[in-house]
Design an enzyme around this catalytic site. Structure first.
Site, mmCIF file in Angstrom:
data_model
loop_
_atom_site.group_PDB
_atom_site.id
_atom_site.type_symbol
_atom_site.label_atom_id
_atom_site.label_comp_id
_atom_site.label_asym_id
_atom_site.label_seq_id
_atom_site.Cartn_x
_atom_site.Cartn_y
_atom_site.Cartn_z
ATOM 1 N N GLU A 144 1.085 -1.461 -0.383
ATOM 2 C CA GLU A 144 0.033 0.298 0.006
ATOM 3 C C GLU A 144 1.032 1.118 0.373
ATOM 4 O O GLU A 144 1.978 1.506 0.339
ATOM 5 C CB GLU A 144 -0.980 -0.038 1.059
ATOM 6 C CG GLU A 144 -0.274 0.100 2.122
ATOM 7 C CD GLU A 144 0.786 1.410 3.521
ATOM 8 O OE1 GLU A 144 -0.225 2.126 2.753
ATOM 9 O OE2 GLU A 144 1.501 1.457 3.747
ATOM 10 N N GLU A 148 0.092 8.671 5.547
ATOM 11 C CA GLU A 148 -1.182 10.118 6.478
ATOM 12 C C GLU A 148 -1.900 10.717 5.930
ATOM 13 O O GLU A 148 -1.485 11.917 5.413
ATOM 14 C CB GLU A 148 -0.650 10.118 8.187
ATOM 15 C CG GLU A 148 -0.038 9.018 8.220
ATOM 16 C CD GLU A 148 1.200 8.468 9.977
ATOM 17 O OE1 GLU A 148 0.902 9.839 10.251
ATOM 18 O OE2 GLU A 148 1.672 7.851 9.889
ATOM 19 N N LYS A 203 6.855 -0.428 -3.282
ATOM 20 C CA LYS A 203 7.097 0.347 -1.685
ATOM 21 C C LYS A 203 8.345 0.834 -0.987
ATOM 22 O O LYS A 203 8.361 2.012 -0.991
ATOM 23 C CB LYS A 203 6.767 -0.782 -1.064
ATOM 24 C CG LYS A 203 6.251 0.264 0.676
ATOM 25 C CD LYS A 203 5.470 1.205 0.082
ATOM 26 C CE LYS A 203 5.434 1.975 1.501
ATOM 27 N NZ LYS A 203 3.939 1.959 2.223
ATOM 28 N N PHE A 248 7.530 17.567 -3.244
ATOM 29 C CA PHE A 248 8.556 17.054 -2.559
ATOM 30 C C PHE A 248 9.528 17.106 -3.455
ATOM 31 O O PHE A 248 10.617 17.300 -2.391
ATOM 32 C CB PHE A 248 8.908 15.232 -2.909
ATOM 33 C CG PHE A 248 7.662 14.623 -1.912
ATOM 34 C CD1 PHE A 248 6.065 14.679 -2.034
ATOM 35 C CD2 PHE A 248 8.267 13.414 -0.872
ATOM 36 C CE1 PHE A 248 5.142 13.944 -1.095
ATOM 37 C CE2 PHE A 248 7.216 13.302 0.443
ATOM 38 C CZ PHE A 248 5.819 12.828 -0.480
ATOM 39 N N GLY A 252 13.344 22.250 4.231
ATOM 40 C CA GLY A 252 13.303 22.197 5.045
ATOM 41 C C GLY A 252 13.719 21.757 6.565
ATOM 42 O O GLY A 252 14.411 21.140 6.236
ATOM 43 N N CYS A 259 7.655 5.847 8.572
ATOM 44 C CA CYS A 259 7.746 5.401 7.372
ATOM 45 C C CYS A 259 9.012 5.194 6.473
ATOM 46 O O CYS A 259 9.864 5.413 6.566
ATOM 47 C CB CYS A 259 6.801 5.086 6.268
ATOM 48 S SG CYS A 259 4.909 4.910 6.830
ATOM 49 N N LYS A 262 11.964 5.065 8.537
ATOM 50 C CA LYS A 262 12.421 3.288 8.537
ATOM 51 C C LYS A 262 12.716 2.241 7.937
ATOM 52 O O LYS A 262 13.394 1.623 7.469
ATOM 53 C CB LYS A 262 11.453 2.540 10.150
ATOM 54 C CG LYS A 262 10.213 2.285 9.399
ATOM 55 C CD LYS A 262 9.760 1.197 9.866
ATOM 56 C CE LYS A 262 8.586 1.028 9.342
ATOM 57 N NZ LYS A 262 8.009 0.261 8.152
ATOM 58 N N LYS A 322 3.771 15.608 10.349
ATOM 59 C CA LYS A 322 3.327 16.430 9.406
ATOM 60 C C LYS A 322 2.168 16.963 9.569
ATOM 61 O O LYS A 322 1.402 16.723 10.873
ATOM 62 C CB LYS A 322 3.811 16.099 7.721
ATOM 63 C CG LYS A 322 2.580 14.887 7.893
ATOM 64 C CD LYS A 322 2.362 13.448 6.213
ATOM 65 C CE LYS A 322 1.149 13.467 6.082
ATOM 66 N NZ LYS A 322 1.484 12.601 4.761
HETATM 67 C C1 UDX Z 1 5.231 8.180 2.881
HETATM 68 C C2 UDX Z 1 5.319 7.756 1.818
HETATM 69 O O1 UDX Z 1 4.810 9.363 1.330
HETATM 70 C C3 UDX Z 1 3.782 7.053 1.407
HETATM 71 O O2 UDX Z 1 2.917 6.537 -0.204
HETATM 72 C C4 UDX Z 1 3.872 5.720 1.654
HETATM 73 O O3 UDX Z 1 2.358 4.243 1.885
HETATM 74 C C5 UDX Z 1 4.076 5.935 3.692
HETATM 75 O O4 UDX Z 1 5.013 7.303 2.904
HETATM 76 P P1 UDX Z 1 4.227 9.968 5.027
HETATM 77 O O5 UDX Z 1 4.435 9.053 5.894
HETATM 78 O O6 UDX Z 1 2.036 9.405 5.058
HETATM 79 O O7 UDX Z 1 3.436 8.497 3.504
HETATM 80 O O8 UDX Z 1 4.002 11.214 4.754
HETATM 81 P P2 UDX Z 1 4.942 11.962 3.527
HETATM 82 O O9 UDX Z 1 3.948 12.587 2.986
HETATM 83 O O10 UDX Z 1 5.214 11.379 2.581
HETATM 84 O O11 UDX Z 1 5.541 12.637 4.596
HETATM 85 C C6 UDX Z 1 7.150 12.532 5.197
HETATM 86 C C7 UDX Z 1 7.698 13.614 5.392
HETATM 87 O O12 UDX Z 1 8.468 14.409 3.976
HETATM 88 C C8 UDX Z 1 6.756 14.497 6.114
HETATM 89 O O13 UDX Z 1 8.146 14.515 7.635
HETATM 90 C C9 UDX Z 1 6.980 15.784 5.097
HETATM 91 O O14 UDX Z 1 7.440 17.071 6.544
HETATM 92 C C10 UDX Z 1 8.672 16.057 4.820
HETATM 93 N N1 UDX Z 1 8.331 16.268 3.414
HETATM 94 C C11 UDX Z 1 7.489 15.672 2.523
HETATM 95 C C12 UDX Z 1 9.642 17.912 2.894
HETATM 96 O O15 UDX Z 1 10.379 18.049 3.787
HETATM 97 N N2 UDX Z 1 9.048 18.066 2.085
HETATM 98 C C13 UDX Z 1 8.739 17.843 1.321
HETATM 99 O O16 UDX Z 1 8.700 18.252 -0.343
HETATM 100 C C14 UDX Z 1 7.817 17.187 1.353
#
Ligand code: UDX
Length: 435
Positions: A144, A148, A203, A248, A252, A259, A262, A322
């Site tokens: 998947e 979040e 994944k 992405f 910052g 996820c 780890k 986030k």
């Molecule tokens: C992630 C993957 O996106 C998802 O596809 C997978 O199934 C699980 O892991 P998630 O952990 O919910 O999802 O968060 P994500 O939206 O990917 O953000 C991860 C981290 O990256 C956050 O701490 C966010 O603040 C940071 N981030 C994201 C940045 O610092 N800069 C960005 O441009 C985008």
């Protein structure tokens, strides 16, 4: 659905919504009691409504009794694979115990579907175990990709389906998965049908790519700081190239959560076991760049606070890893807040969803319900998680609450011109500053 954490609970309610009879099984009694009563154990926009609808439809129920999984045609394994303590590798004990318990109720013709993020090679091993103990039962791997904050949307409208199928009975397993995801398949969602190893790697490869993209722009931020260039404009400019894309590339404080950190570490550990560690040594650097951002943020705060954190009052906006989440696992924001507190600052922290979780881990930090309350008398304000309510703060009104109009934007999320026009000194990672 075996495992009713973030992934399992959302998947269970979503599958019921798609018309299936679903039973969610978990060993955690309080969690099951909450879910059965329609209460959500975690913050996730849209999930409470979905849970209520699915429970009301009569197609969803929750239990701690593994025996209730008997008779299901498809058994999803949705348990966690956290990082092992003191090691990079993933801890597979929950996956293993879920599959072992399932074997007790499984019958020929039924399909076990792994959704947990596992080291490549796990599915083949589990398939052998299942096949030995329950002849005629099958196993597929179906990772998947839910984020979040968008978990419901990502489950019901995923951008792709990935099926890792067994060599034997591949067609039967394929047809069963298509039946489960009938509405998603009908919507012409791209589908990749492949072997176990590829499905498992999709994944970890996807998360490694995302982590690399974030660390790439954060490395550029370090260079911008050294040269006086502006990382936000740099990201905008390179992001216009379709091949790169702007998503992405927000520089910052970097990535955290349950996820990305780890998963890249477990991927490195697995590559090492396979004798292919060189292929992933770059991920160590991705991890290092990411962790350096937290240290740099603390340094920047010290610099702005005239060289010392001692006795300074610091308002921290955001603790979740986030926005739209109450998850503080490996949260860069909470990590920085805690470092500031440990180094002598008086931190007052606020977050729209994560305060209760923070209180349990860091009772020595002061917590406030609102940004205004947190900022009262502050010597500096740090924006560390870019919740909408923080991005939309009015710097003029906000300026009347603080002692010193100094703002540090850890997520490059505020409009610098507007804040500076309101008399604030604005600092951010990877950006020029007026001195
Ligand atoms: C992630 C993957 O996106 C998802 O596809 C997978 O199934 C699980 O892991 P998630 O952990 O919910 O999802 O968060 P994500 O939206 O990917 O953000 C991860 C981290 O990256 C956050 O701490 C966010 O603040 C940071 N981030 C994201 C940045 O610092 N800069 C960005 O441009 C985008």
């Amino acid at each position: 659905m075996i495992g009713c954490g973030y992934l399992g609970a959302v998947h269970a309610a979503s599958m019921a919504q798609l018309g299936h009879e679903v039973v969610g099984v978990d060993v955690d009694e309080p969690k099951i009691a909450m879910l059965a009563a329609g209460r959500t154990p975690f913050f996730e926009p849209g999930f409470e409504e979905l849970l209520a609808e699915s429970l009301a439809s009569g197609r969803l129920r929750f239990t701690t009794d593994f025996g209730d999984a008997a008779g299901a045609r498809v058994h999803f394994v949705c348990v966690g694979t956290p990082q092992k303590r003191g090691e990079y590798a993933a801890d597979l004990r929950y996956v293993e115990s879920a599959v072992e318990s399932l074997i007790g109720v499984l019958a020929a013709g039924e399909l076990v579907v792994g959704k947990s993020t596992v080291p490549v090679g796990t599915a083949a091993r589990l398939a052998e175990l299942v096949g030995d103990k329950v002849p005629g039962a099958m196993l597929a791997w179906n990772p998947e990709f839910l984020r979040e904050g968008f978990a419901v949307q990502d489950t019901v409208h995923p951008d792709r389906l990935v099926y890792g199928l067994p060599d034997e009975n591949a067609d039967t397993a394929h047809a069963l998965l298509d039946e489960v995801y009938a509405t998603i398949v009908a919507a012409e969602t791209p589908k990749v049908v492949t072997d176990y190893a590829t499905a498992e790697m999709v994944k970890t490869a996807a998360n490694s790519f995302l982590a690399t993209k974030i660390s790439f722009i954060n490395a550029m931020a370090e260079l911008c700081e050294a040269t006086g260039a502006d990382v936000k404009q740099l990201a905008d400019a390179i992001g216009h190239d379709d091949r790169i894309g702007r998503k992405f590339l927000n520089a910052g404080l970097g990535f955290g959560g349950g996820c990305l950190p780890k998963d890249i570490r477990a991927f490195m550990a697995r590559a090492g076991e396979l004798g292919a560690d060189q292929a992933l040594t770059f991920l160590r650097e991705v991890d290092n760049i990411n962790m350096r951002r937290r240290i740099r943020m603390v340094e920047l705060a010290r610099e702005v606070l005239d060289g010392s954190l001692l006795g300074k009052r610091v308002a921290v906006l955001g603790a979740a890893f986030k926005p739209e989440s109450d998850d503080i696992r490996d949260s860069p924001a909470l990590n920085v807040a805690a470092q500031l507190q440990l180094q002598g600052a008086t931190v007052v922290l606020t977050d729209p969803a994560a305060i209760e979780n923070c209180r349990k881990h860091w009772p020595q930090i002061d917590y406030a319900d609102t940004a205004e309350e947190a900022a009262r008398g502050a010597d500096a304000v740090l924006l560390l998680t870019e919740w909408r309510q923080f991005r939309e703060l009015d710097p003029v009104a906000f300026g009347k609450i603080v002692r010193q109009k100094r703002v540090l934007d850890g997520r490059n999320a505020l409009d610098r011109d507007v804040w500076e026009a309101a008399g604030w000194s604005y600092r951010a990672l990877g950006r020029r500053h007026a001195s």
